[in-house]
Design an enzyme around this catalytic site. Structure first.
Site, short mmCIF file in Angstrom:
data_model
loop_
_atom_site.label_atom_id
_atom_site.label_comp_id
_atom_site.label_asym_id
_atom_site.label_seq_id
_atom_site.Cartn_x
_atom_site.Cartn_y
_atom_site.Cartn_z
N ASN A 44 0.80 -1.38 0.41
CA ASN A 44 0.00 0.13 0.13
C ASN A 44 0.99 1.20 -0.08
OD1 ASN A 44 0.61 -1.30 2.70
ND2 ASN A 44 -0.78 0.12 3.84
N GLU A 46 -0.04 4.77 0.68
CA GLU A 46 -0.83 6.19 0.79
C GLU A 46 -0.16 7.78 0.76
OE1 GLU A 46 -0.90 5.70 5.46
OE2 GLU A 46 -2.29 3.74 4.53
N CYS A 55 -4.03 0.98 -2.39
CA CYS A 55 -3.72 -0.57 -1.76
C CYS A 55 -2.51 -1.22 -2.18
CB CYS A 55 -5.20 -1.54 -1.85
SG CYS A 55 -6.90 -0.76 -0.60
N GLU A 57 -2.96 -5.15 -2.62
CA GLU A 57 -3.80 -6.10 -3.72
C GLU A 57 -4.15 -5.24 -5.72
OE1 GLU A 57 -4.31 -4.73 -1.30
OE2 GLU A 57 -5.81 -6.80 -0.06
N CYS A 86 -10.52 -4.77 0.57
CA CYS A 86 -11.33 -4.18 0.80
C CYS A 86 -12.08 -4.30 -0.43
CB CYS A 86 -10.73 -2.60 0.92
SG CYS A 86 -10.30 -1.90 -1.02
N CYS A 89 -10.75 -3.48 -4.06
CA CYS A 89 -9.94 -4.62 -4.73
C CYS A 89 -10.38 -6.08 -4.58
CB CYS A 89 -8.21 -4.45 -3.73
SG CYS A 89 -7.70 -3.45 -3.52
N1 THU Z 1 -5.55 -1.13 2.71
C1 THU Z 1 -4.49 -2.78 1.65
O1 THU Z 1 -3.92 -1.99 1.26
N2 THU Z 1 -5.28 -3.57 0.78
C2 THU Z 1 -6.54 -3.71 0.91
O2 THU Z 1 -7.29 -4.71 0.38
C3 THU Z 1 -7.55 -2.54 2.41
C4 THU Z 1 -6.57 -1.75 2.96
C5 THU Z 1 -4.77 -0.25 2.62
C6 THU Z 1 -4.76 1.41 2.55
C7 THU Z 1 -4.31 1.63 3.41
O3 THU Z 1 -2.68 2.36 3.19
C8 THU Z 1 -4.67 0.91 4.54
O4 THU Z 1 -4.56 -0.92 4.36
C9 THU Z 1 -5.43 1.04 5.95
O5 THU Z 1 -6.58 1.09 5.51
#
Ligand code: THU
Length: 130
Positions: A44, A46, A55, A57, A86, A89
């Site tokens: 991920n 941000e 994310c 994935e 999520c 994804c």
């Molecule tokens: N996140 C992912 O990388 N994948 C997911 O399927 C769920 C959330 C990340 C997004 C963000 O950087 C952090 O987790 C918190 O939501």
């Protein structure tokens, strides 16, 4: 093709080391196995403008697609606590690989195995537009 879940989880865990998550402090790593045998990884990433974050994935899958792979056999997702992927994804998984095996891990420990279509039943998918 034989799928080594431990190897895929290890690749996701290594990618997780590169996660850029200064806001949530929730690091995620992903590794997707293409039909050509290549593993593509993601973490991920941000952003100070929160919605610009992406994310792990989707990084892994879009990297693979950019390299010419569109057929996926398995995806490993690693977090600290075995969190589920999520909704966005899940939608991206469905686009390419509804039958793909999905390994959800906490660190190097497999928590559960599922598949993309089980994570997103009754989906809006490419067949809807065909
Ligand atoms: N996140 C992912 O990388 N994948 C997911 O399927 C769920 C959330 C990340 C997004 C963000 O950087 C952090 O987790 C918190 O939501």
């Amino acid at each position: 093709m034989h799928i080594d879940s431990e190897q895929l989880i290890a690749a996701a865990q290594a990618a997780r080391e590169n996660a850029y998550a200064p806001y949530s402090d929730y690091t995620v790593g992903a590794a997707v196995l293409g039909a050509n045998g290549t593993v593509y990884t993601g973490c991920n990433v941000e952003n100070a403008s929160y919605p610009a974050s992406i994310c792990a994935e989707r990084v892994a899958i879009t990297r693979a697609v950019a390299e010419g792979e569109r057929t996926f056999l398995a995806l490993a997702i690693v977090t600290a606590n075995g969190g589920s992927p999520c909704g966005i994804c899940r939608q991206v998984m469905i686009e390419f690989a509804p039958e793909m095996r999905v390994f959800i891990a906490a660190g190097d420990k497999l928590i559960r195995e599922t598949k993309a279509s089980a994570l997103l039943p009754d989906s809006f998918d490419p067949s809807t537009l065909a």
